[in-house]
Design an enzyme around this catalytic site. Structure first.
Site, PDB file in Angstrom:
ATOM      1  N   ARG A   1     -58.696  17.568   7.578  1.00  0.00           N
ATOM      2  CA  ARG A   1     -58.889  16.598   6.500  1.00  0.00           C
ATOM      3  C   ARG A   1     -60.293  16.720   5.896  1.00  0.00           C
ATOM      4  O   ARG A   1     -60.540  16.310   4.780  1.00  0.00           O
ATOM      5  CB  ARG A   1     -58.677  15.192   7.080  1.00  0.00           C
ATOM      6  CG  ARG A   1     -58.370  14.172   6.063  1.00  0.00           C
ATOM      7  CD  ARG A   1     -57.625  13.023   6.671  1.00  0.00           C
ATOM      8  NE  ARG A   1     -58.511  12.138   7.404  1.00  0.00           N
ATOM      9  CZ  ARG A   1     -58.119  10.948   7.860  1.00  0.00           C
ATOM     10  NH1 ARG A   1     -56.898  10.531   7.682  1.00  0.00           N
ATOM     11  NH2 ARG A   1     -58.950  10.181   8.510  1.00  0.00           N
TER      12      ARG A   1
ATOM     13  N   LYS B   1     -68.420  19.906  14.470  1.00  0.00           N
ATOM     14  CA  LYS B   1     -68.611  19.548  15.874  1.00  0.00           C
ATOM     15  C   LYS B   1     -67.427  18.688  16.310  1.00  0.00           C
ATOM     16  O   LYS B   1     -67.366  17.482  16.050  1.00  0.00           O
ATOM     17  CB  LYS B   1     -69.912  18.778  16.110  1.00  0.00           C
ATOM     18  CG  LYS B   1     -70.221  18.776  17.623  1.00  0.00           C
ATOM     19  CD  LYS B   1     -70.986  17.584  18.083  1.00  0.00           C
ATOM     20  CE  LYS B   1     -70.160  16.364  18.328  1.00  0.00           C
ATOM     21  NZ  LYS B   1     -69.104  16.498  19.362  1.00  0.00           N
ATOM     22  N   PRO B   2     -66.450  19.321  16.961  1.00  0.00           N
ATOM     23  CA  PRO B   2     -65.310  18.533  17.455  1.00  0.00           C
ATOM     24  C   PRO B   2     -65.741  17.735  18.685  1.00  0.00           C
ATOM     25  O   PRO B   2     -66.809  17.974  19.238  1.00  0.00           O
ATOM     26  CB  PRO B   2     -64.286  19.606  17.838  1.00  0.00           C
ATOM     27  CG  PRO B   2     -65.088  20.818  18.149  1.00  0.00           C
ATOM     28  CD  PRO B   2     -66.357  20.736  17.338  1.00  0.00           C
TER      29      PRO B   2
ATOM     30  N   SER C   1     -66.733   6.328  16.006  1.00  0.00           N
ATOM     31  CA  SER C   1     -67.065   4.909  16.220  1.00  0.00           C
ATOM     32  C   SER C   1     -68.053   4.408  15.169  1.00  0.00           C
ATOM     33  O   SER C   1     -68.843   5.179  14.611  1.00  0.00           O
ATOM     34  CB  SER C   1     -67.670   4.734  17.610  1.00  0.00           C
ATOM     35  OG  SER C   1     -68.882   5.460  17.683  1.00  0.00           O
ATOM     36  N   THR C   2     -68.011   3.114  14.941  1.00  0.00           N
ATOM     37  CA  THR C   2     -68.914   2.495  13.966  1.00  0.00           C
ATOM     38  C   THR C   2     -70.366   2.677  14.423  1.00  0.00           C
ATOM     39  O   THR C   2     -71.248   2.942  13.601  1.00  0.00           O
ATOM     40  CB  THR C   2     -68.561   1.000  13.828  1.00  0.00           C
ATOM     41  OG1 THR C   2     -67.157   0.934  13.533  1.00  0.00           O
ATOM     42  CG2 THR C   2     -69.325   0.335  12.702  1.00  0.00           C
TER      43      THR C   2
ATOM     44  N   VAL D   1     -71.821   5.128  16.174  1.00  0.00           N
ATOM     45  CA  VAL D   1     -72.334   6.479  15.883  1.00  0.00           C
ATOM     46  C   VAL D   1     -72.410   6.691  14.366  1.00  0.00           C
ATOM     47  O   VAL D   1     -73.366   7.279  13.854  1.00  0.00           O
ATOM     48  CB  VAL D   1     -71.476   7.566  16.576  1.00  0.00           C
ATOM     49  CG1 VAL D   1     -71.896   8.964  16.137  1.00  0.00           C
ATOM     50  CG2 VAL D   1     -71.585   7.440  18.090  1.00  0.00           C
ATOM     51  N   GLY D   2     -71.446   6.170  13.632  1.00  0.00           N
ATOM     52  CA  GLY D   2     -71.463   6.294  12.163  1.00  0.00           C
ATOM     53  C   GLY D   2     -72.734   5.700  11.571  1.00  0.00           C
ATOM     54  O   GLY D   2     -73.347   6.272  10.671  1.00  0.00           O
TER      55      GLY D   2
ATOM     56  N   GLU E   1     -65.682   7.583   8.336  1.00  0.00           N
ATOM     57  CA  GLU E   1     -64.394   6.941   8.586  1.00  0.00           C
ATOM     58  C   GLU E   1     -64.526   6.329   9.966  1.00  0.00           C
ATOM     59  O   GLU E   1     -64.514   7.047  10.958  1.00  0.00           O
ATOM     60  CB  GLU E   1     -63.311   8.025   8.493  1.00  0.00           C
ATOM     61  CG  GLU E   1     -61.969   7.464   8.123  1.00  0.00           C
ATOM     62  CD  GLU E   1     -61.198   7.149   9.360  1.00  0.00           C
ATOM     63  OE1 GLU E   1     -61.271   5.979   9.789  1.00  0.00           O
ATOM     64  OE2 GLU E   1     -60.548   8.050   9.892  1.00  0.00           O
TER      65      GLU E   1
ATOM     66  N   ARG F   1     -48.470   4.120  18.337  1.00  0.00           N
ATOM     67  CA  ARG F   1     -48.626   5.574  18.194  1.00  0.00           C
ATOM     68  C   ARG F   1     -49.878   5.998  18.949  1.00  0.00           C
ATOM     69  O   ARG F   1     -50.851   5.248  19.022  1.00  0.00           O
ATOM     70  CB  ARG F   1     -48.742   5.958  16.727  1.00  0.00           C
ATOM     71  CG  ARG F   1     -50.122   5.664  16.202  1.00  0.00           C
ATOM     72  CD  ARG F   1     -50.323   6.186  14.842  1.00  0.00           C
ATOM     73  NE  ARG F   1     -49.548   5.412  13.925  1.00  0.00           N
ATOM     74  CZ  ARG F   1     -49.950   5.140  12.684  1.00  0.00           C
ATOM     75  NH1 ARG F   1     -51.088   5.607  12.256  1.00  0.00           N
ATOM     76  NH2 ARG F   1     -49.222   4.446  11.868  1.00  0.00           N
TER      77      ARG F   1
ATOM     78  N   CYS G   1     -57.603   4.462  14.676  1.00  0.00           N
ATOM     79  CA  CYS G   1     -58.327   3.343  14.052  1.00  0.00           C
ATOM     80  C   CYS G   1     -57.487   2.643  12.993  1.00  0.00           C
ATOM     81  O   CYS G   1     -57.919   1.633  12.451  1.00  0.00           O
ATOM     82  CB  CYS G   1     -59.670   3.779  13.516  1.00  0.00           C
ATOM     83  SG  CYS G   1     -59.561   5.265  12.603  1.00  0.00           S
TER      84      CYS G   1
ATOM     85  N   GLU H   1     -61.866  -3.877  18.734  1.00  0.00           N
ATOM     86  CA  GLU H   1     -60.810  -2.879  18.597  1.00  0.00           C
ATOM     87  C   GLU H   1     -60.429  -2.446  20.016  1.00  0.00           C
ATOM     88  O   GLU H   1     -61.266  -1.914  20.739  1.00  0.00           O
ATOM     89  CB  GLU H   1     -61.365  -1.695  17.794  1.00  0.00           C
ATOM     90  CG  GLU H   1     -60.319  -0.841  17.158  1.00  0.00           C
ATOM     91  CD  GLU H   1     -60.927   0.326  16.384  1.00  0.00           C
ATOM     92  OE1 GLU H   1     -62.134   0.596  16.486  1.00  0.00           O
ATOM     93  OE2 GLU H   1     -60.144   0.996  15.693  1.00  0.00           O
TER      94      GLU H   1
HETATM   95  P1  ADP Z   1     -65.266   7.752  20.429  1.00  0.00           P
HETATM   96  O1  ADP Z   1     -65.775   6.548  21.129  1.00  0.00           O
HETATM   97  O2  ADP Z   1     -63.988   7.575  19.762  1.00  0.00           O
HETATM   98  O3  ADP Z   1     -65.370   9.010  21.241  1.00  0.00           O
HETATM   99  P2  ADP Z   1     -67.638   8.524  19.072  1.00  0.00           P
HETATM  100  O4  ADP Z   1     -68.191   7.980  17.807  1.00  0.00           O
HETATM  101  O5  ADP Z   1     -68.448   8.367  20.310  1.00  0.00           O
HETATM  102  O6  ADP Z   1     -66.209   7.904  19.187  1.00  0.00           O
HETATM  103  O7  ADP Z   1     -67.324  10.081  18.914  1.00  0.00           O
HETATM  104  C1  ADP Z   1     -66.884  10.675  17.719  1.00  0.00           C
HETATM  105  C2  ADP Z   1     -67.612  11.991  17.565  1.00  0.00           C
HETATM  106  O8  ADP Z   1     -69.016  11.725  17.432  1.00  0.00           O
HETATM  107  C3  ADP Z   1     -67.475  12.930  18.754  1.00  0.00           C
HETATM  108  O9  ADP Z   1     -67.412  14.267  18.291  1.00  0.00           O
HETATM  109  C4  ADP Z   1     -68.761  12.687  19.510  1.00  0.00           C
HETATM  110  O10 ADP Z   1     -69.152  13.772  20.332  1.00  0.00           O
HETATM  111  C5  ADP Z   1     -69.726  12.521  18.365  1.00  0.00           C
HETATM  112  N1  ADP Z   1     -70.989  11.857  18.699  1.00  0.00           N
HETATM  113  C6  ADP Z   1     -71.209  10.920  19.638  1.00  0.00           C
HETATM  114  N2  ADP Z   1     -72.507  10.563  19.634  1.00  0.00           N
HETATM  115  C7  ADP Z   1     -73.125  11.278  18.652  1.00  0.00           C
HETATM  116  C8  ADP Z   1     -74.467  11.353  18.133  1.00  0.00           C
HETATM  117  N3  ADP Z   1     -75.447  10.617  18.624  1.00  0.00           N
HETATM  118  N4  ADP Z   1     -74.704  12.218  17.114  1.00  0.00           N
HETATM  119  C9  ADP Z   1     -73.716  12.961  16.620  1.00  0.00           C
HETATM  120  N5  ADP Z   1     -72.443  12.936  17.047  1.00  0.00           N
HETATM  121  C10 ADP Z   1     -72.149  12.108  18.052  1.00  0.00           C
END
Ligand code: ADP
Length: 518
Positions: free
Chosen positions: A197, A212-213, A266-267, A269-270, A287, A315, A321, A418
């Site tokens: 996407r 970065k997956p 997650s919000t 980290v976003g 997102e 699902r 989310c 959530e």
């Molecule tokens: P979840 O709780 O669903 O794993 P995250 O927001 O922690 O959600 O993870 C989503 C993505 O963000 C993952 O690829 C994770 O490795 C990445 N991530 C987590 N922390 C950081 C960070 N500080 N900087 C960049 N990417 C991050």
């Protein structure tokens, strides 16, 4: 996040695959062998078209959440690998962005064809590392591939404009150009679709990418990247690094070569990424988390409401989310709905996603399980009724019983957080105004669902909901042709559809002047 039409209510698996799955569910090694033979079990990062280990040799295991087995060990990369991946994407940008849209389109279309022709292997990989049932994984492959197909087509439609000039010897043009290198950070719940996407529109518009997956699910990303190389996506146009997420994230944020960050997760980290993008003023799309209300009105068709709510809630075992997080049920239908819904949830079969009859897989990890457990404990401690489930599943590991809680109220943490797990909670309401007020009383604004047979109410409530997506009498609404994204703290920007490509484009105004003189 999004999903596909397959899944909980999806069709049966193709026959030969069913037999294979029966073998694999008893012996997951058969699945891994099959993937190894197909060449799709890639266990290194990808930089500049080369498969690479971490420079210091460090690795991390990728686990099968259903069994705890290690599927493979993969590199634990960090800053240095990220910096090289960014340089590779930056160098390749010059040539990739200069290809004609038609040429980029052809290569993306080939990538789409390859994903579809390997859909069973990719689905297997998703189930192995993420845990969702195979039917849902196959749905995710179709859904994920659809973004590549859609943006392969859209590549050819990135039109500019000619604006009528205000001075007669001028011509005013608007060009749309790719932003440059894109850093894409993706979560574990849709190991393929969240990547396609983002990468589909990025590559279509002429951008190159460093992806970065999630470290929980890198194998699907690597398999997709292998197919991208086979499809002729230029080496260096798509790079994959993972390991130390904060270090890789910081490298992307600090680099002036990276012009855009796109993130699903997650919000918390976003918000960090948004703040971190400020120092180099990057474009950003986010997102983030949702807190989706699902409103069942007295005038709803009961069967449609139960089926739609079930799909919207359960699902991927509740780990998306856009999953219905708060089920608001009007008092006149509450008892009937609660009993029909609880009966349907009771029938959901839990197990290893490789078993054909499974519709609920495990949660991704122990932390996810503990969060679900503590929210349920808090709610029941404050008076919620357990209509179904409410405990860890007897299968052990991270399996949790599909659960329905009744009579949830605002005092309970579960009504504002959530849950990201297979727990549905029902809240009672009296009037339409009250339902809208409760639904909007949150910082989130991603998806909302309503069930009603009234057309005027469908319009009124859809317009009043402060949400980016609204499903009316439908629980599965994501598609590549419609815009996906949130209001408020659920995010910025839109993915998919004709709007999705704008996130990867700069608008340039060109004024051709003095046409009579020069
Ligand atoms: P979840 O709780 O669903 O794993 P995250 O927001 O922690 O959600 O993870 C989503 C993505 O963000 C993952 O690829 C994770 O490795 C990445 N991530 C987590 N922390 C950081 C960070 N500080 N900087 C960049 N990417 C991050």
């Amino acid at each position: 996040m999004a999903m596909c039409r397959a899944g909980l209510l999806g069709s049966r698996l193709p026959h030969p695959f069913r037999i294979l799955c029966r073998q694999m569910s008893t012996e997951p090694r058969v699945a891994v062998d099959r993937l190894r033979q197909s060449g799709l079990l890639r266990t290194q990062g990808l930089i500049g078209g080369k498969w690479i280990d971490a420079y210091d040799g460090k690795t991390i295991p990728v686990h099968n959440p259903a069994t705890g087995d290690v599927i493979a060990n993969v590199p634990f990369m960090g800053r240095n690998e990220a910096i090289n991946a960014i340089s590779s994407a930056h160098e390749t940008f010059t040539s990739w962005s200069k290809l004609t849209a038609n040429e980029r389109s052809k290569r993306l279309r080939k990538w789409y064809d390859l994903i579809i022709s390997h859909k069973e292997d990719l689905a297997l990989l998703i189930t192995l590392e993420q845990g969702k049932p195979l039917k849902e994984s196959l749905g995710e492959v179709n859904y994920g591939a659809s973004f590549i197909e859609f943006f392969a087509e859209e590549a050819k439609r990135i039109y500019g404009d000619i604006i009528p000039p205000t001075i007669d010897d001028r011509r005013l043009l608007v060009l749309k150009q790719p932003v440059g290198v894109v850093g894409a950070i993706t979560p574990w719940n849709f190991p393929l679709a969240m990547i396609t996407r983002k990468v589909g529109p990025a590559l279509a518009s002429g951008c190159t990418a460093v992806v970065k997956p999630s470290e929980y699910t890198p194998l699907t990303a690597l398999a997709a990247a292998e197919l991208a190389l086979q499809a002729g996506i230029s080496p260096g146009a798509l790079n994959i690094v993972f390991g130390n997420a904060p270090d890789i994230g910081d490298s992307l944020l600090e680099s002036t070569k990276v012009r855009k960050i796109t993130f699903t997760g997650s919000t918390a980290v976003g918000k960090k990424l948004m703040a971190g993008s400020a120092s180099t003023v990057k474009k950003i799309s986010l997102e983030l988390g949702g807190n989706a209300p699902c409103i069942v009105f007295d005038d709803a068709d009961l069967d449609v409401a139960v089926k739609g709510t079930l799909a919207a809630k359960f699902r991927n075992s509740g780990q998306t989310c856009v999953c219905a997080n708060r089920i608001l049920v009007q008092e006149g239908i509450y008892d009937k709905f609660a009993s029909a819904f609880a009966k349907a949830v009771q029938a959901l079969e839990v197990g290893n996603g490789l078993i054909e009859t499974t519709v609920q897989g495990p949660l991704i990890n122990e932390a996810a399980l503990e969060k679900v457990e503590s929210l349920v404990k808090d709610a029941t401690g404050k008076g919620a009724d357990v209509l179904v489930g409410g405990r860890r599943h007897s299968l052990g590991r991270t399996f949790y019983e599909p659960t329905v809680l009744g009579n949830v109220n605002n005092e309970m943490l579960i009504s504002s957080q959530e849950v990201f797990g297979p727990v549905a909670r029902l809240l009672r309401f009296k009037t339409e105004e009250e339902a809208i007020q409760i639904a909007n009383d949150t910082n989130a604004g991603l998806a909302a669902y309503i069930f009603t047979r009234s057309m005027p109410r469908s319009w009124r409530v859809s317009e009043a909901l402060e949400y980016g997506l609204v499903g009316v009498n439908e629980g599965l609404i994501s598609t590549e042709v419609a815009p996906f994204g949130g209001f408020k703290q659920s995010g910025l920007g839109r993915e998919g559809s004709k709007y999705g490509i704008d996130e990867y484009l700069e608008i340039k105004y060109v004024c051709l002047g003095n046409l009579k003189e020069v």
